[in-house]
Design an enzyme around this catalytic site. Structure first.
Site, PDB file in Angstrom:
ATOM      1  N   TRP A 170       0.835  -1.197   0.000  1.00 52.42           N
ATOM      2  CA  TRP A 170       0.000   0.000   0.000  1.00 52.42           C
ATOM      3  C   TRP A 170       0.877   1.257   0.000  1.00 52.42           C
ATOM      4  O   TRP A 170       1.869   1.333   0.715  1.00 52.42           O
ATOM      5  CB  TRP A 170      -0.899   0.028   1.234  1.00 52.42           C
ATOM      6  CG  TRP A 170      -2.069  -0.883   1.160  1.00 52.42           C
ATOM      7  CD1 TRP A 170      -2.186  -2.139   1.683  1.00 52.42           C
ATOM      8  CD2 TRP A 170      -3.322  -0.609   0.534  1.00 52.42           C
ATOM      9  NE1 TRP A 170      -3.425  -2.664   1.413  1.00 52.42           N
ATOM     10  CE2 TRP A 170      -4.139  -1.747   0.717  1.00 52.42           C
ATOM     11  CE3 TRP A 170      -3.841   0.488  -0.161  1.00 52.42           C
ATOM     12  CZ2 TRP A 170      -5.445  -1.818   0.226  1.00 52.42           C
ATOM     13  CZ3 TRP A 170      -5.126   0.414  -0.650  1.00 52.42           C
ATOM     14  CH2 TRP A 170      -5.922  -0.722  -0.463  1.00 52.42           C
ATOM     15  N   LYS A 188      -2.917   0.727  -4.142  1.00 49.67           N
ATOM     16  CA  LYS A 188      -2.619  -0.670  -3.836  1.00 49.67           C
ATOM     17  C   LYS A 188      -1.886  -1.289  -5.019  1.00 49.67           C
ATOM     18  O   LYS A 188      -2.409  -1.346  -6.129  1.00 49.67           O
ATOM     19  CB  LYS A 188      -3.929  -1.422  -3.564  1.00 49.67           C
ATOM     20  CG  LYS A 188      -3.775  -2.830  -3.046  1.00 49.67           C
ATOM     21  CD  LYS A 188      -5.162  -3.398  -2.733  1.00 49.67           C
ATOM     22  CE  LYS A 188      -5.095  -4.740  -2.060  1.00 49.67           C
ATOM     23  NZ  LYS A 188      -6.445  -5.252  -1.722  1.00 49.67           N
ATOM     24  N   ASP A 193     -14.933 -12.142  -0.365  1.00 49.14           N
ATOM     25  CA  ASP A 193     -13.615 -12.034   0.259  1.00 49.14           C
ATOM     26  C   ASP A 193     -13.625 -10.973   1.359  1.00 49.14           C
ATOM     27  O   ASP A 193     -12.739 -10.132   1.434  1.00 49.14           O
ATOM     28  CB  ASP A 193     -12.563 -11.692  -0.801  1.00 49.14           C
ATOM     29  CG  ASP A 193     -11.141 -11.951  -0.311  1.00 49.14           C
ATOM     30  OD1 ASP A 193     -10.976 -12.728   0.659  1.00 49.14           O
ATOM     31  OD2 ASP A 193     -10.202 -11.371  -0.880  1.00 49.14           O
TER      32      ASP A 193
END
Length: 300
Positions: free
Chosen positions: A85, A98, A172
């Site tokens: 990050w 990211k 997720d």
């Protein structure tokens, strides 16, 4: 005269070399465009029924400039081995960036995918219920903030299940996909594994969809006091039924917990166990989970 000719030839070769490099770069970017995201972008556009696509794109030059070529001074945190990050400024606005070091996601101009997110002033959650301010520091979150985060993420998932003709399943959900903005409002990210069901469908062949249990439960293993290895769901359920939740509650949180907050924790554990039921019909729908968390937050 010969020296003049040599200079002209050198300039021509130099110009040809620059032109060749530019052509090679264009071909490389075209290949990345085809491999990394053009098909995904076409599908995304189709899912929007021809309407404007709510997708902001950034050039590779913008991202490299914002992160100073991914310099360590812009680095924020690791997420696993292959995901880093960064924080950078694009067009006078701060973003979180990211960077994947493996092929994953949609990125049209670079070799490895880069995703740009709105800035999270208070960082990203970690697996222990804290906030990673940067890769060396961890900030502890009190119970009231944790419950607020849970409620807001449940609201986000319920929105994905109910707001559109086609249900979107995240698949997720985990702490490291939750950002906290300057107001400590939770923002859900990490949609690379999400799927959209055909219109009119409410179930997937692989994932139960409109139940709270679709917050994909992994079969994590814990080691009990006896040394026996046991699934975390069965372990927590046994402690809950024996009124021994102190053994699984964060010790930093227990010492300052009020009796009302204790009831909230117990109610949340009971709700989580319902979401983990094996039979679809026994699990609450996501909208019911969101409503129950709101009730828990305001009742005690």
């Amino acid at each position: 005269m010969e020296s003049v000719v040599n200079k002209l030839e050198q300039k021509m070769r130099s110009g040809w070399s620059v032109e060749k490099k530019k052509k090679d770069k264009d071909l490389q970017e075209e290949r990345w465009f085809l491999e990394n995201g053009s098909i995904l972008l076409q599908k995304f556009t189709a899912d929007c029924n021809g309407k404007s696509v709510p997708l902001r794109t950034f050039s590779s030059d913008q991202i490299l400039k914002a992160t100073n070529n991914f310099d360590s001074s812009c680095f924020i945190a690791f997420e696993g081995i292959h995901t880093w990050w960064y924080r950078g400024i694009i067009e006078n606005r701060t973003y979180m960036i990211k960077r994947y070091l493996v092929d994953k996601g949609c990125c049209l101009e670079s070799c490895y995918p880069v995703l740009v997110f709105e800035n999270a002033e208070h960082g990203v959650l970690n697996q222990r219920g804290g906030v990673m301010v940067n890769w060396r520091e961890e900030s502890f979150l009190p119970w009231s903030v944790r419950l607020k985060i849970g409620k807001e993420i449940a609201n986000a998932l319920a929105y994905l299940h109910k707001a559109f003709p086609k249900i979107t399943i995240h698949r997720d959900v985990k702490p490291t996909h939750v950002f906290l903005d300057k107001n400590w409002t939770a923002k859900l990210s990490g949609f690379s594994l999400s799927i959209t069901l055909p219109e009119g469908k409410t179930k997937s062949a692989t994932v139960p969809v409109v139940a709270g249990g679709n917050i994909q439960v992994h079969r994590s293993i814990v080691r009990c006091h006896s040394g026996k290895r046991e699934g975390v769901i069965g372990y927590v359920k046994d402690l809950y039924e024996k009124d021994k939740l102190d053994e699984v509650i964060d010790t930093k949180m227990v010492k300052d917990m009020t009796s009302g907050q204790r009831f909230q924790v117990e109610a949340c554990v009971a709700l989580a166990l319902r979401c983990c039921e094996k039979i679809d019909e026994y699990r609450p729908k996501m909208i019911e989970v969101a409503k129950e968390l709101k009730r828990i937050q305001t009742s005690f």
